[in-house]
Structures are given as structure tokens and as C-alpha cells.
Design a protein around this motif. Sequence first.
Motif, PDB file in Angstrom:
ATOM      1  N   GLY A  58       6.702   1.529 -14.197  1.00  0.00           N
ATOM      2  CA  GLY A  58       7.303   2.280 -13.100  1.00  0.00           C
ATOM      3  C   GLY A  58       6.427   2.387 -11.878  1.00  0.00           C
ATOM      4  N   ALA A  59       5.129   2.047 -12.004  1.00  0.00           N
ATOM      5  CA  ALA A  59       4.225   2.053 -10.860  1.00  0.00           C
ATOM      6  C   ALA A  59       4.089   0.633 -10.315  1.00  0.00           C
ATOM      7  N   PRO A  60       3.816   0.478  -9.024  1.00  0.00           N
ATOM      8  CA  PRO A  60       3.634  -0.861  -8.461  1.00  0.00           C
ATOM      9  C   PRO A  60       2.499  -1.605  -9.148  1.00  0.00           C
ATOM     10  N   ARG A  61       2.606  -2.888  -9.138  1.00  0.00           N
ATOM     11  CA  ARG A  61       1.617  -3.726  -9.836  1.00  0.00           C
ATOM     12  C   ARG A  61       0.231  -3.584  -9.225  1.00  0.00           C
ATOM     13  N   HIS A  62       0.180  -3.476  -7.891  1.00  0.00           N
ATOM     14  CA  HIS A  62      -1.109  -3.434  -7.215  1.00  0.00           C
ATOM     15  C   HIS A  62      -1.347  -2.042  -6.632  1.00  0.00           C
TER      16      HIS A  62
ATOM     17  N   PHE B 197      -6.935   8.973 -16.547  1.00  0.00           N
ATOM     18  CA  PHE B 197      -6.845   7.511 -16.514  1.00  0.00           C
ATOM     19  C   PHE B 197      -8.201   6.865 -16.235  1.00  0.00           C
ATOM     20  N   ASP B 198      -8.572   5.871 -17.030  1.00  0.00           N
ATOM     21  CA  ASP B 198      -9.761   5.048 -16.821  1.00  0.00           C
ATOM     22  C   ASP B 198      -9.326   3.826 -16.011  1.00  0.00           C
ATOM     23  N   ALA B 199      -9.804   3.736 -14.774  1.00  0.00           N
ATOM     24  CA  ALA B 199      -9.331   2.693 -13.851  1.00  0.00           C
ATOM     25  C   ALA B 199     -10.177   1.429 -13.885  1.00  0.00           C
ATOM     26  N   SER B 200     -11.059   1.285 -14.862  1.00  0.00           N
ATOM     27  CA  SER B 200     -11.995   0.152 -14.869  1.00  0.00           C
ATOM     28  C   SER B 200     -11.293  -1.194 -14.756  1.00  0.00           C
ATOM     29  N   GLU B 201     -10.350  -1.456 -15.628  1.00  0.00           N
ATOM     30  CA  GLU B 201      -9.692  -2.757 -15.627  1.00  0.00           C
ATOM     31  C   GLU B 201      -8.790  -2.922 -14.421  1.00  0.00           C
ATOM     32  N   LEU B 202      -8.079  -1.885 -14.048  1.00  0.00           N
ATOM     33  CA  LEU B 202      -7.178  -1.959 -12.900  1.00  0.00           C
ATOM     34  C   LEU B 202      -7.943  -2.297 -11.629  1.00  0.00           C
TER      35      LEU B 202
ATOM     36  N   VAL C 142       0.838  -1.206   0.000  1.00  0.00           N
ATOM     37  CA  VAL C 142       0.000   0.000   0.000  1.00  0.00           C
ATOM     38  C   VAL C 142       0.871   1.253   0.000  1.00  0.00           C
ATOM     39  N   ALA C 143       1.924   1.255   0.821  1.00  0.00           N
ATOM     40  CA  ALA C 143       2.809   2.418   0.871  1.00  0.00           C
ATOM     41  C   ALA C 143       3.491   2.643  -0.470  1.00  0.00           C
ATOM     42  N   ALA C 144       3.936   1.568  -1.116  1.00  0.00           N
ATOM     43  CA  ALA C 144       4.587   1.706  -2.420  1.00  0.00           C
ATOM     44  C   ALA C 144       3.628   2.298  -3.447  1.00  0.00           C
ATOM     45  N   ALA C 145       2.381   1.854  -3.421  1.00  0.00           N
ATOM     46  CA  ALA C 145       1.392   2.372  -4.369  1.00  0.00           C
ATOM     47  C   ALA C 145       1.125   3.848  -4.136  1.00  0.00           C
ATOM     48  N   GLU C 146       0.946   4.239  -2.875  1.00  0.00           N
ATOM     49  CA  GLU C 146       0.664   5.642  -2.560  1.00  0.00           C
ATOM     50  C   GLU C 146       1.873   6.534  -2.844  1.00  0.00           C
ATOM     51  N   ASN C 147       3.057   6.037  -2.575  1.00  0.00           N
ATOM     52  CA  ASN C 147       4.261   6.837  -2.827  1.00  0.00           C
ATOM     53  C   ASN C 147       4.485   7.039  -4.323  1.00  0.00           C
ATOM     54  N   ALA C 148       4.110   6.037  -5.123  1.00  0.00           N
ATOM     55  CA  ALA C 148       4.238   6.186  -6.571  1.00  0.00           C
ATOM     56  C   ALA C 148       3.312   7.285  -7.083  1.00  0.00           C
TER      57      ALA C 148
ATOM     58  N   ARG D  41       3.379   9.145 -10.587  1.00  0.00           N
ATOM     59  CA  ARG D  41       3.277   7.993 -11.473  1.00  0.00           C
ATOM     60  C   ARG D  41       1.847   7.459 -11.474  1.00  0.00           C
ATOM     61  N   GLN D  42       1.360   7.167 -12.649  1.00  0.00           N
ATOM     62  CA  GLN D  42       0.004   6.681 -12.823  1.00  0.00           C
ATOM     63  C   GLN D  42      -0.080   5.200 -12.467  1.00  0.00           C
ATOM     64  N   PRO D  43      -1.049   4.778 -11.656  1.00  0.00           N
ATOM     65  CA  PRO D  43      -1.231   3.342 -11.416  1.00  0.00           C
ATOM     66  C   PRO D  43      -1.436   2.602 -12.730  1.00  0.00           C
ATOM     67  N   GLY D  44      -0.906   1.393 -12.789  1.00  0.00           N
ATOM     68  CA  GLY D  44      -1.090   0.582 -13.986  1.00  0.00           C
ATOM     69  C   GLY D  44      -0.151   0.895 -15.122  1.00  0.00           C
TER      70      GLY D  44
END
Length: 488
Positions: free
Chosen positions: A338-342, A377-382, A321-327, A332-335
Motif C-alpha cells: 500500500g506504500a509507494p515503492r520508492h 521500522f528498520d529502514a536499513s534495506e529500504l 516524492v509527493a506520493a511517498a510523503e502522502n503515504a 502507511r509505513q514505507p516498504g
Amino acid sequence: MSDVTVVGSGPNGLVAAVMAARAGLDVLVLEAEDTIGGATRTAELTLPGFRHDVGSAVHPAALASPVLRELGLLGEAGAARGLRWIVPELSYAHPMPGGGAGLAWRDLERTVAGLGADGGDWRRLVGPLVSRIEGVVDFTGSQLLRMPRDPVAALRFGARAVDQGTSLWSSRFSGPVAPALLTGVIAHAAGRLPNLASAGAGLLLAAHGHAAGWGFPEGGAQRIADALAAELRRLGGRIETGVRVRELAEVRGSRAVLLDTGPALLRTARLPRRYVRALDRFRPGSGVAKVDFALDGPVPWAAAEVGLTPTVHLGGTRSEVAAAENAVAAGRQPGTDGAPRHPFVLVTQPSVLDASRAPAGKHVLWAYTHVPAGSTFDASELITAEVERFAPGFRDLVLAATASSAVELERGNANLVGGDLGGGATTLAQLVKRPVVSRTPWRTPVEGVYLCSASTPPGPAVHGMNGWYAARLALRERFGIRLPELRA
């Protein structure tokens, strides 16, 4: 022109309007959209009969709000006004990779028992805040530039924010579940982890989870706005929808103007350079990308208990969770590469306890993930993939889905700058400077104009206290009317 004009009909604006109308003043609320409520709205966003919350959904701060209690919107008084609160036995849950879940029951001791070896540390961390919840609410529900009424509660809260808002946070727990459970709550504040401001916000939410609970209105968040609007009209106040105020000059005929908006509208007036520089330094928080789902049945969570609560945090372990929020904080855009997988995903499934939200046998679910401000970003699939990670078979239940990017959220509500739900980044500096450093930050340099939105203390959440503080100041300064203090 009315005595008081309120621009914006979110909870803060409506609270301010009601307090002014209670004082016997002529009050007009202007709302740019066709429906009142701001982000506190409910609508059929996917299919007919499926009622989704447009923005906020579960409201721990509302059940602890002194002003909502004063206005008779809680408990039996609220139910008599059509605002019935549902308080889950399980406040929130955090599924874990590989199975199982962290469960935050309203019963503190039940939560402690479920956390095994880390249960005692959970009790020592959160328990003292729960036992002095009134003092904690008073301290966090005002502004930091005043002496707390309960110094012991303030000291306990501050010490625990340091414990979980610095590198010390890795020394508190020995197993993976308790820190993940707490990090999911801390991540509501959207920012780099660990940090003091997010830790404080998360600890307050965690304490609410074991105190009054994480309640939400039967029928949707719209019921909060509707109840406030009904009270305003009962007192003689007026609301006009579809009226977009683009310049302050349009409403300067009133003796007091209260803005339930971001600070941007102030820039249409002449401002001192010092104030302009302060506004330039005030920055929005991360945006959110949201997806609303209409489902053919309940979510098949691998950990069955997760289906007992409306609020679920996804993202895995504390470090994930911290890695995702820090990205996201780094832009950095999720998905993306360079962004974490989850990503961190906040899920709300109100129909598990509120059958009015969907046709019989069906369910609604909405979820969002943090993204850089202004993202398209469309987050539907993510988001679908992350729910499927902890609930195999979820994808097969989706009847319809509607995605809203951060940009689209702002397009539907101009106060959500860049898709930011919090009215500005939640940082330690911006808890003091919101949007300026002052003992009366609701007052602006424009005579008779006050800010009452989440961009002022005590910040975001549906509690109405920003509106109450601004109204109290405006009524005293413009009309010589003094409102009594409210107690947590």
C-alpha cells in the motif's frame, strides 16, 4: 538554586543560557543524557574513527541566524572559537531516474543555466527571495503574529508559498528536473504534499542555498553545542549532564526556568484547562527511520556531480516524492503493502568535504526516511536499495551500518517524540499555534516557566532563535533586563 535553570542542552537551550549569563545571572543547564547537544551531537555510531551526526547535520538556518552571529559563532569569529564552517559550492542535489540530476549550486545563475528551459522559472521563483534574504529570514525567523519589518519580502515569500503549496505547483515548471529539485527541499518538512507550511519551509531552504549556503561545521554538529557550552562556561554558567528532570517541581527554586523540551514536561504542573486543551491539540510530526553507514570509499553516484555536495535528496520525480510523503502522512509505513515503492530519502555525506569525519580514504553517510510517528521500522534495506538505485555499487562499499527506528531515536532523546525531529508537525496551523496561539507563546501558565524548544516559534532548525526569544521574554519579565533587538 541558580537565578535561571535551563532544562535541555540543545542549541536553543544553550543560546538561552548564554543570553542569561551575558546579563550577569547565575545559570545552570541540566541535561538528561551524558553528552550535551540534544540532536546536535556527533558520535562514532558504526566503527571507530567514523564520526556521524546523531541528528542534524547540515545547517542552512545557522549561517543566517542573527543570534549565532551576535554570539560570534559564524565566520572568522566562529573559527577562532573552534567552530569552522564548511560551505559547499553545490548546496544540494537530486538524482533523477534514468540518469542526470538536479543541481542547486550556491551560484543562482549557475543553477538556472543547468535547469534549461525551467531555469528562468527557477530564477523568478527563488531569486526574489534571495535578493531580500534578510527580510525573509526576519519574517520566517520570528512568529507570524507580528508585522514584518520588510513587508515586500513577506509578500514575496507568501505568494511563492501559495505557488508551491497548493495545486498550483504543477503549473510552474515544464520539465521534470526543476520540480523534483524543489520538492526534495520541501519534503524536509515532512507532511502531505502540496501544503503551504512545507512549501514555505522548502522555499526558505532553497533561498538559503543561493544566499549564505548550506553550511555545516567541520568535525560535526557537536561543534555547535561545544562552542555554545564553552561560551556559557566562560561567562560563569554551569552544565550538569546525566540529570533527568521528570517534574517541574524539581527546578521551581529558580526565578526563571527555560525548557528546551517538548511541552510534555509542563503536564507535571497544574495548568489551566484551556492550556491543557491546546497541548492536547498540538501534535507531533512524522517520525524518521535513520541509518548510519561506514563506507570503504566515496559513493559511486551515477551522476558524478552528486558527489560534490554533502546533501542529496532521493525519491525520484516530484510525483514520486509527493506520493511517498502522502503515504506516510496517511499512516502507511514505507516498504509495506500500500506504500509507494520508492520512499523519500534524505542523505548526508559530510566526508566528501570534511576529511576529519572518517579514516583516510573512507567515508561516512547517514540517511533517513519519514515514517509514521512511533514506528519501529528498520529502514536499513529500504534505504540501501534507494541509494543503490542512483549509485550502483553502493552496497559493496558498506563496512558497517547502524539503524535507528523512530522509537529508538526517541529513546535516545525524549524530545524526539515518536521520532519527530521537528518538535511538532509542520502545518500552517502549528506555525501560528506553537504550541498555543499567543503573541508570547514562549511564556507558559506556570509562573516563571518558559518554553524555548522547537515546539515554539520560529520552529525547527538549528538557529537558536527559539532560545533567544524565550530568554528575552524571561529576562524582561523576571529580572527587568531588556535585550536589544537582533537584525537578520
